[in-house]
Write an enzyme that holds these catalytic residues in place. Structure first.
Site, short mmCIF file in Angstrom:
data_model
loop_
_atom_site.label_atom_id
_atom_site.label_comp_id
_atom_site.label_asym_id
_atom_site.label_seq_id
_atom_site.Cartn_x
_atom_site.Cartn_y
_atom_site.Cartn_z
N SER A 192 0.82 -1.27 0.01
CA SER A 192 -0.09 -0.16 -0.13
C SER A 192 0.85 1.14 -0.10
O SER A 192 1.66 1.19 -1.08
CB SER A 192 -0.89 0.02 1.19
OG SER A 192 -2.05 1.04 0.90
N GLU A 317 -9.05 -5.00 -4.39
CA GLU A 317 -8.64 -4.26 -3.28
C GLU A 317 -9.37 -3.26 -2.48
O GLU A 317 -9.27 -3.12 -1.28
CB GLU A 317 -7.47 -3.23 -3.99
CG GLU A 317 -6.27 -4.03 -4.86
CD GLU A 317 -5.10 -3.97 -3.85
OE1 GLU A 317 -5.24 -3.69 -2.76
OE2 GLU A 317 -4.26 -4.72 -4.44
N HIS A 413 -7.67 -5.48 -0.10
CA HIS A 413 -6.29 -4.84 0.28
C HIS A 413 -5.87 -5.36 1.40
O HIS A 413 -6.51 -5.54 2.69
CB HIS A 413 -6.79 -3.26 0.48
CG HIS A 413 -5.65 -2.39 0.50
ND1 HIS A 413 -4.77 -2.30 -0.64
CD2 HIS A 413 -5.04 -1.62 1.32
CE1 HIS A 413 -3.68 -1.19 -0.37
NE2 HIS A 413 -4.03 -0.77 0.89
#
Length: 508
Positions: A192, A317, A413
């Site tokens: 990320s 995600e 995610h």
């Protein structure tokens, strides 16, 4: 039965006393710069001189000051200490590694939208990963939020958190051999915001030579970086929230950290809106000094092609951000229509029908998740792999498809992180994996770690014991490794080799 005893490492900066646990030497809260407190609160990191005596490195360090993560549902929310004195690394070194037989090094840069997280969070403990692979594992902590990523005129330079990361990497290069790590074999891994940071570092002259391999996980490469000028208004908002005039800005160095965090929370709520791209309010900025152009555009344009690369994303995600968001669910039908009109013009109704057929469930929030997973993560990630291939550089692409048993999360995610570290007991509060069968988790983790280990050692995730994972090819049909309960190869859409470097993934 766990065995442990004290160990001492004598680094060029001084001696640190850690603890050996079942064959892994653990050194926690080892400083790489002076504490950014007092007059140094908004200063560039200052390298630490050597210290006398032994520094205790047996207790976990604090995480940087922050508010509750917007992803606490998927990541958990462990009770940990926060402190501005956060510029430290944690090191886990296999017992057999030493200066005569150094092991490859894996340096992890945590994510958290540049606002939350910390290298010393328990779910990022590298002990299990070091034991399983024989790698020396290092976690970096760096300044976050307004302390790390908000330029304020006359007070705070841009990109302090990124300067922290670079200073940490310079410290690692100078000191890691003492821990048994090879400074010539350093692989950066980040997820990320951490993966985005690595994309930035790949394009920076100052970071050249500090690492030779990179693993970019779930980086939102579709988010272009702003300039300093575009972010100055937020610095003015900070001053106003604290009732400071511009001429009093230097007084921010003396404001209690609790007051700063309260103001940050107030402003984040003020800046927030019902937006499907969930752009973070604090990011690196193009300052004309450290960062001279959008680094994600430069990555797509082939910058850093001499660095071996694994790059990937998860299948869904955005589900981590969208799940349970009732306001966004209500707005989703209009937002889906708006996005499809942008992409397909008058043919948007046909595109909507196709999307609903291809997705189960076919509700608007799930479709919105797919659209923004594609534009913020998947398409620009594929474009980066494609453009490296056209320059003759290898990029190994993956898509993480393992799906959480928790309703609504899917392959969201952050979901690859527990499998990277393999320390599932530390993820017991995570909604992603806490109800999944342990044998399944362990097996997939071992397979994922084997790829990471091989890549950190030779720059390729392949060996004779693993199924072949081809690099993205410039002229043949491109494939990625689909990581799931059954791992196989997935044929990908080929990105346009003339992809503009505008940073707009809709051009991919």
């Amino acid at each position: 039965m766990t065995s442990s005893h004290s160990v001492v490492c004598r680094t060029p900066c001084g001696a640190v006393r850690g603890i050996r646990i079942d064959g892994v030497n653990q050194y926690l809260r080892v400083p790489y710069a002076h504490p950014p407190i007092g007059a140094r609160r908004f200063a560039l990191p200052e390298k630490l001189e050597s210290w006398a005596g032994e520094r205790d490195a047996t207790q976990p360090g604090p995480i940087p000051p922050q508010l509750t993560s917007r992803l606490s549902r998927v990541m958990g929310d462990p009770p940990v200490t926060q402190d501005e004195d956060c510029l430290h690394v944690d090191v886990w070194a296999p017992e057999g590694a030493d200066a005569q037989k150094p092991a490859p090094v894996l340096v992890f840069i945590h994510g958290g939208a540049f606002m939350t997280g910390g290298g010393s969070l328990p779910m990022y403990r590298g002990e299990h990963l070091a034991r399983q692979t024989g790698l020396v594992v290092v976690n970096i902590s760096y300044r976050l939020g307004m302390l790390g990523f908000l330029p304020i005129e006359g007070v705070s330079p841009a990109n302090l958190g990124l300067h922290d990361q670079i200073t940490a990497l310079e410290w690692i290069r100078q000191n890691i051999l003492a821990f048994g790590g090879d400074p010539e074999q350093v692989t950066l891994a980040g997820q990320s915001a951490g993966g985005y940071s690595i994309a930035v570092l790949l394009a920076l002259e100052r970071a050249r030579g500090l690492f030779s391999r990179a693993i970019v996980m779930s980086a939102p490469l579709g988010l272009p970086l702003p300039s300093v000028e575009q972010t100055l208004a937020r610095g003015h908002d900070v001053l106003a929230a604290l009732q400071f005039s511009p001429s009093q800005a230097a007084g921010l160095r003396d404001v209690p950290i609790e007051t700063l965090m309260q103001a940050q929370g107030q402003l984040v709520r003020q800046w927030a809106m019902v937006s499907p791209d969930v752009s973070p309010p604090f990011v690196p900025v193009i300052d004309g000094d450290l960062i001279v152009a959008d680094p994600c555009q430069r990555l797509v344009a082939g910058e850093g092609h001499d660095c071996a690369l694994i790059i990937g994303y998860t299948r869904e995600e955005m589900a981590a951000f969208y799940a349970g968001n009732e306001a966004l669910a209500k707005a989703a039908p209009a937002l889906v229509e708006e996005r499809l009109r942008e992409l397909h013009g008058k043919q948007w109704p046909d595109a909507l029908r196709r999307a609903k057929v291809e997705r189960a469930p076919g509700d608007s929030l799930s479709l919105l998740c797919d659209l923004y997973t594609e534009s913020l993560f998947a398409a620009p990630t594929r474009a980066a792999a494609q453009h490296r291939a056209y320059r003759g550089a290898a990029a190994y692409l993956y898509r993480f498809d393992w799906q959480s048993p928790t309703d609504g999360l899917g392959a969201c995610h952050c979901i690859e992180l527990p499998f990277l570290f393999g320390n599932f007991n530390d993820w017991s509060d995570s909604g992603m994996v806490n109800t999944a069968p342990r044998a399944e988790l362990d097996s997939l983790s071992q397979a994922f770690q084997a790829r990471v280990n091989q890549f950190a050692r030779i720059g390729s995730p392949n060996d004779s014991t693993l199924p072949v994972w081809p690099a993205w090819h410039a002229t043949q049909s491109p494939v990625s490794l689909r990581i799931d309960r059954k791992t196989d190869l997935l044929h990908c859409p080929s990105e346009n080799p003339q992809h503009s470097s505008s940073g707009d993934p809709s051009h991919a």
